[in-house]
Design a protein around this motif. Structure first.
Motif, PDB file in Angstrom:
ATOM      1  N   VAL A  94      -7.945-113.260   0.872  1.00 54.86           N
ATOM      2  CA  VAL A  94      -8.433-114.292   1.580  1.00 54.86           C
ATOM      3  C   VAL A  94      -7.508-115.134   2.148  1.00 54.86           C
ATOM      4  CG1 VAL A  94      -9.385-116.571   1.050  1.00 54.86           C
ATOM      5  CG2 VAL A  94     -10.402-114.811  -0.138  1.00 54.86           C
ATOM      6  N   PHE A  95      -6.258-115.312   1.863  1.00 56.37           N
ATOM      7  CA  PHE A  95      -4.973-116.155   1.881  1.00 56.37           C
ATOM      8  C   PHE A  95      -4.221-115.338   3.021  1.00 56.37           C
ATOM      9  CE2 PHE A  95      -6.759-118.388  -1.733  1.00 56.37           C
ATOM     10  CZ  PHE A  95      -6.770-119.723  -1.041  1.00 56.37           C
ATOM     11  N   LEU A  96      -4.251-113.930   2.820  1.00 55.94           N
ATOM     12  CA  LEU A  96      -3.097-113.130   3.845  1.00 55.94           C
ATOM     13  C   LEU A  96      -3.896-112.369   4.773  1.00 55.94           C
ATOM     14  CD1 LEU A  96      -0.645-112.016   1.118  1.00 55.94           C
ATOM     15  CD2 LEU A  96      -0.545-114.293   2.518  1.00 55.94           C
ATOM     16  N   GLY A  97      -5.275-112.263   4.769  1.00 52.97           N
ATOM     17  CA  GLY A  97      -6.122-111.410   5.685  1.00 52.97           C
ATOM     18  C   GLY A  97      -6.445-110.270   5.266  1.00 52.97           C
ATOM     19  N   LEU A 101      -2.830-103.938   6.703  1.00 54.99           N
ATOM     20  CA  LEU A 101      -2.374-103.080   5.785  1.00 54.99           C
ATOM     21  C   LEU A 101      -1.294-103.644   4.646  1.00 54.99           C
ATOM     22  CD1 LEU A 101      -2.362-100.126   4.780  1.00 54.99           C
ATOM     23  CD2 LEU A 101      -0.351 -99.476   6.574  1.00 54.99           C
ATOM     24  N   SER A 102      -0.486-104.682   5.163  1.00 54.66           N
ATOM     25  CA  SER A 102       0.471-105.365   4.432  1.00 54.66           C
ATOM     26  C   SER A 102      -0.163-106.009   3.401  1.00 54.66           C
ATOM     27  CB  SER A 102       1.383-106.245   5.410  1.00 54.66           C
ATOM     28  OG  SER A 102       0.487-107.164   5.815  1.00 54.66           O
ATOM     29  N   THR A 103      -1.450-106.641   3.532  1.00 52.24           N
ATOM     30  CA  THR A 103      -2.037-107.392   2.336  1.00 52.24           C
ATOM     31  C   THR A 103      -2.605-106.250   1.375  1.00 52.24           C
ATOM     32  OG1 THR A 103      -2.838-109.020   4.177  1.00 52.24           O
ATOM     33  CG2 THR A 103      -3.953-108.680   2.146  1.00 52.24           C
ATOM     34  N   ALA A 104      -3.212-105.380   1.893  1.00 52.39           N
ATOM     35  CA  ALA A 104      -3.497-103.914   0.890  1.00 52.39           C
ATOM     36  C   ALA A 104      -2.343-103.598  -0.015  1.00 52.39           C
ATOM     37  CB  ALA A 104      -4.233-102.910   1.602  1.00 52.39           C
TER      38      ALA A 104
END
Length: 347
Positions: A94-97, A101-104
Motif C-alpha cells: 500500500v505505502f511503497l507501491g 519489484l523493489s516492493t515485492a
C-alpha cells in the motif's frame, strides 16, 4: 518414495501448510479459522488482485520462516506466526507501491524479519504475561515507512510524507450514508483497504468463524464511530474508517480473547474501544512529522495498558485460560492439523 495424500490426491503436507496460512490471515482478528481466513483472502482479492497476492504470500512466507526456524508447532498451526507477516506485506504494498519489484523484494525480506521480531517481542512481553499483538508489525512498518524516502530504489512516491500536525478541519455532521460506510470501512482499514464492501466481506468472515466475535467487533466499530463523532473528528475521517478500525481490534481483544466474555469485560472493552479512538489521533500527531503512520499502534498500546491493568481487577480476571471454544482451530483436513487449542494470541 511415496508421499501421503488425501482422497483428492493432494499432499497432506501441502494441505496442512495451506490451513496454517489461512489461519494466519484470520489471526489478524484473533481467529484461528481456515474458513475465516479463506473469506479474508477473498476480501483482499476483491480490493485488488495484487493486495490479495501480497497478503497471501506474506502470510505464507512468515509461516514458512517460523517453521524453518523451529517455532513451536502449536503457534505455527494456529496461524500465530503468520498474521504479522500478512500485515507487513500489505503495508509495503500500500505505502511503497504494489507494482514495483523493489516492493515485492522488500516485502519478502520484511516478512522474514518480522517473524524474528515476533519471537523477540513475545519473549520480552511474556515476562509480564502480555501478548505481542501486532507490535512486531508496527515496529517494522514504522521503521520502513519513515526510512523509505531516503532510498531512491524503494521510494516511488515523490516527496516524503513528513508533515507538521494541523488542527482538524471540515464538517463533523454525519449522514446516514457516512455511518453505513464508516461501519464497514472500520473492518476494511484493518487491512489498509478503504472500500466499504471489502469490510463487509471481512465482517462476514468474522461471523463465519464466531458469532460472538462478530457481534463484539460490530460493537467496537459502533463505539469507535460514536466516540470519534462525540470528540468532533471530521466526518470524512470517520467515514473512511481510519478513526474506528483500532476500536474494533481493541473490543475483540478485551472481550472473549484475552479476557473472558461476560458483562464486566464487555463494558471494559467498550471503554477500551473509545480510548483507542483518542489514542489514534495522538499517534497520528506524534508520527506525522517523521512521515510515519498510525497503523495499529493505538490498538497495541491501548490493549497492553488495559490487559496490564486487568490483573488488578478481580471481576475481569479468570482462573483459567480465556474461553477459546468459539475460536478453536477448525481442521481443514483432520489427519494433518494439530488438535491443540490455540493460545488466545493474535494481532
Amino acid at each position: 518414495m511415496r508421499h501421503s495424500t488425501d482422497a483428492r490426491g493432494l499432499p497432506l503436507g501441502a494441505l496442512s501448510f495451506a490451513a496454517h496460512v489461512l489461519r494466519g490471515q484470520a489471526q489478524v482478528t484473533f481467529l484461528p479459522s481456515t474458513a475465516a481466513g479463506a473469506v479474508f483472502c477473498v476480501a483482499l482479492f476483491a480490493a485488488g488482485w495484487e493486495y490479495g497476492l501480497y497478503g497471501l504470500a506474506g502470510t505464507a512466507v512468515g509461516t514458512a520462516t517460523a517453521r524453518l526456524l523451529g517455532a513451536a508447532h502449536d503457534r505455527v498451526s494456529t496461524g500465530l506466526e503468520g498474521f504479522n507477516a500478512c500485515l507487513t506485506a500489505l503495508c509495503f504494498a500500500v505505502f511503497l507501491g504494489a507494482g514495483h519489484l523493489s516492493t515485492a523484494a522488500l516485502a519478502l525480506a520484511g516478512c522474514v524479519v518480522v517473524t524474528v521480531v515476533t519471537a523477540a517481542a513475545a519473549n520480552l512481553l511474556a515476562v509480564w504475561d502480555l501478548p505481542s499483538l501486532t507490535l512486531p508489525y508496527c515496529l517494522l512498518a514504522s521503521a520502513t515507512t519513515i526510512a523509505a524516502p531516503g532510498f531512491e530504489r524503494i521510494w516511488h512516491n515523490g516527496d516524503a510524507l513528513a508533515a507538521l500536525t494541523r488542527a482538524a478541519t471540515g464538517p463533523t455532521s454525519l449522514q446516514l450514508t457516512d455511518l453505513a460506510r464508516a461501519f464497514f470501512a472500520d473492518f476494511a482499514q484493518i487491512f489498509f483497504m478503504p472500500q466499504w464492501y471489502v469490510g463487509a466481506v471481512l465482517l462476514l468472515g468474522l461471523f463465519v468463524a464466531s458469532r460472538r466475535a462478530g457481534a463484539v467487533a460490530c460493537l467496537g466499530s459502533v463505539v469507535g464511530i460514536g466516540s470519534a463523532w462525540a470528540l468532533g473528528a471530521p466526518a470524512a475521517q470517520i467515514a473512511d474508517g481510519t478513526m474506528g478500525y483500532n476500536s474494533v481490534l481493541v473490543a475483540l481483544a478485551l472481550c472473549g480473547v484475552f479476557l473472558p466474555a461476560r458483562g464486566a469485560t464487555l463494558a471494559y472493552a467498550v471503554v477500551g474501544a473509545a480510548t483507542a479512538t483518542a489514542v489514534s489521533s495522538a499517534m497520528s500527531a506524534l508520527l506525522a512529522p517523521s512521515g510515519g503512520h498510525t497503523f495499529t499502534w493505538p490498538f497495541v498500546l491501548t490493549t497492553l495498558a488495559f490487559l496490564a491493568a486487568a490483573k488488578s481487577f478481580s471481576r475481569l480476571r479468570t482462573t483459567g485460560p480465556a474461553p477459546s471454544e468459539a475460536t478453536a482451530p477448525d481442521p481443514l483436513v483432520p489427519p494433518v492439523v494439530s488438535g491443540n487449542p490455540p493460545a488466545p494470541q493474535a494481532p
